[in-house]
Design an enzyme around this catalytic site. Structure first.
Site, mmCIF file in Angstrom:
data_model
loop_
_atom_site.group_PDB
_atom_site.id
_atom_site.type_symbol
_atom_site.label_atom_id
_atom_site.label_comp_id
_atom_site.label_asym_id
_atom_site.label_seq_id
_atom_site.Cartn_x
_atom_site.Cartn_y
_atom_site.Cartn_z
ATOM 1 C CG HIS A 204 40.608 42.184 44.081
ATOM 2 N ND1 HIS A 204 39.935 41.413 43.272
ATOM 3 C CD2 HIS A 204 41.148 43.261 42.920
ATOM 4 C CE1 HIS A 204 39.925 41.721 42.109
ATOM 5 N NE2 HIS A 204 40.869 42.862 41.918
ATOM 6 C CD GLU A 205 41.712 47.061 44.288
ATOM 7 O OE1 GLU A 205 42.544 47.384 43.506
ATOM 8 O OE2 GLU A 205 40.556 46.776 43.732
ATOM 9 C CG HIS B 295 45.170 44.372 41.421
ATOM 10 N ND1 HIS B 295 45.212 43.499 40.428
ATOM 11 C CD2 HIS B 295 44.113 44.755 41.567
ATOM 12 C CE1 HIS B 295 44.139 43.235 39.918
ATOM 13 N NE2 HIS B 295 43.392 44.066 40.459
ATOM 14 C CG HIS C 197 41.612 41.559 37.205
ATOM 15 N ND1 HIS C 197 41.688 42.727 36.457
ATOM 16 C CD2 HIS C 197 41.348 42.008 38.497
ATOM 17 C CE1 HIS C 197 41.442 43.641 37.174
ATOM 18 N NE2 HIS C 197 41.140 43.644 38.412
#
Length: 394
Positions: A319-320, A323, A329
């Site tokens: 997830h990070e 980013h 998101h």
């Protein structure tokens, strides 16, 4: 010099914990002429069959960490991207398997008594389940001065491969969980093999490479860790303060692996969250990263917490990472991405349950179409030059 303001955005996620359900099994392992390993066993109401391929390329050619036999480790790494398996299979002596079986099961040798049956050591299967909510944060950089894309030294060529290189640093709390550098490296290797499985769901051909690991102890922890530790109890960090300090630290210390890598991740066993008036911390944050920070020496940092024994933060790291590769998101617009012209992800609601949303079945281990478009857009920009390599170079 580029000055900026960082806006912090939060998204509720869930963490995983052992359920308490365990079972001892004797897995069967067969190796085909092509080298594919088939692992089978039945445990905790699941009939498991994995088709595992070598994943030694997860470790870079010159992977660096002290006191670790890197080539031996490379030979042990296997994965099954369809089932999300990331395993170390050791055939030096009685065969042992450890790592991630799938989203719900973990496997490790059963050390109590070292039971052996037909030459196979008994293994323990542990079930993990979703538990309490935590939060992810992303630092969106509003730059006051635009970068000059013409300064990029190398553009992608048609036959290049997309390879995201990671340099991992661990704080003393994470480091001391392990008996040796070798044990820590095994754990981190399984973790990023799992990240590769999740990256595969983008269907962009993105490869994950570990360049090296630096395991800090209490004596060697750098200032960005020591100076920003809230004593608690428990010891913890304020995530936006820590990511800012870490980014600045590596901006000022661009040497060795920190200079060469595309992304730098801190893995901490301490919590992150919001300070309370009484001096304690509301532990509520699993990870934080700089939006679209890849290839930017002063912004390529991310942080993930992991205080478990069962690699339950693979999704947080993925997830990070995304980013840092330019995705907000799900449900957020292009104003939440530090890339001019990004399509954003407003057309993919968080409730759809993808990794960049609120993570629910059946999509919780996949990235949304909007995430794919955002990452594709960043890959098309000159500023993403560092993640393109000649395929023969890795």
């Amino acid at each position: 010099m580029i000055s900026y303001l960082a806006s912090i955005f939060l998204l509720a996620t869930v963490s995983a914990v052992p359920s308490g359900r365990v079972e001892v099994v004797f897995p069967s392992v067969e190796t085909s002429r092509s080298g594919v390993k088939t692992v089978k066993f039945t445990a905790l109401d699941q009939n498991v069959e994995l088709k595992l391929r070598s994943a030694g390329e997860i470790l870079g050619k010159h992977f660096a960490i002290q006191d670790v036999d890197v080539e031996s480790l490379r030979r042990k790494i296997y994965r099954d991207s369809v089932n999300g398996a990331a395993l170390l299979i050791d055939e030096d002596g009685p065969l042992t398997i450890e790592g991630i079986v799938n989203s719900k099961l973990r496997i490790q040798p059963f050390e109590s008594g070292r039971i052996i049956k037909d030459g196979m050591i008994a293994h323990q299967i542990v079930e993990v389940i979703d538990d309490k909510k935590s939060y992810d944060r992303v630092a969106v950089i509003h730059e006051n001065v635009k970068r000059n894309a013409e300064n990029v030294s190398r553009m992608a060529e048609e036959n290049d491969c997309i390879v995201v290189e990671y340099y991992i640093v661990t704080d003393s709390a994470f480091t001391k969980r392990f008996k040796s550098n070798s044990a820590l490296t095994n754990y981190v290797t399984v973790m990023f093999t799992g990240v590769q499985n999740l990256m595969d769901t983008l269907e962009l051909g993105i490869g994950v490479r570990l360049l090296g690991v630096t395991a800090f102890n209490e004596e060697t922890e750098p200032s960005f860790i020591k100076d920003n530790l809230i004593p608690g109890p428990p010891e913890a960090f304020e995530p936006d303060v820590l990511i800012t300090a870490m980014s600045q630290y590596y901006c000022n210390h661009q040497t060795g692996l920190a200079k060469d890598t595309d992304l730098i991740f801190l893995i901490t066993a301490r919590g992150m969250g919001d300070p309370r008036e009484d001096g304690t911390v509301d532990i509520n944050t699993a990870g934080i990263a700089n939006s679209a920070g890849v290839c930017k020496p002063c912004l390529k940092a991310g942080i993930a917490t992991d205080d478990s024994n069962y690699n339950e933060r693979v999704d947080t790291l993925a997830h990070e990472s995304v980013h840092l590769l330019g995705s907000p998101h799900d449900g957020e617009g292009p104003d939440q991405v530090s890339v001019e012209g990004s399509p954003g992800a407003a057309n993919c609601p968080a409730k759809a349950g993808y990794i960049m949303g609120n993570r629910k079945d059946p999509n919780k281990y996949k990235f949304s179409p909007c995430t794919k478009k955002c990452v594709e857009y960043l890959l098309s920009k000159p500023t993403a030059f560092c993640i393109f390599e000649q395929c023969s170079d890795f």
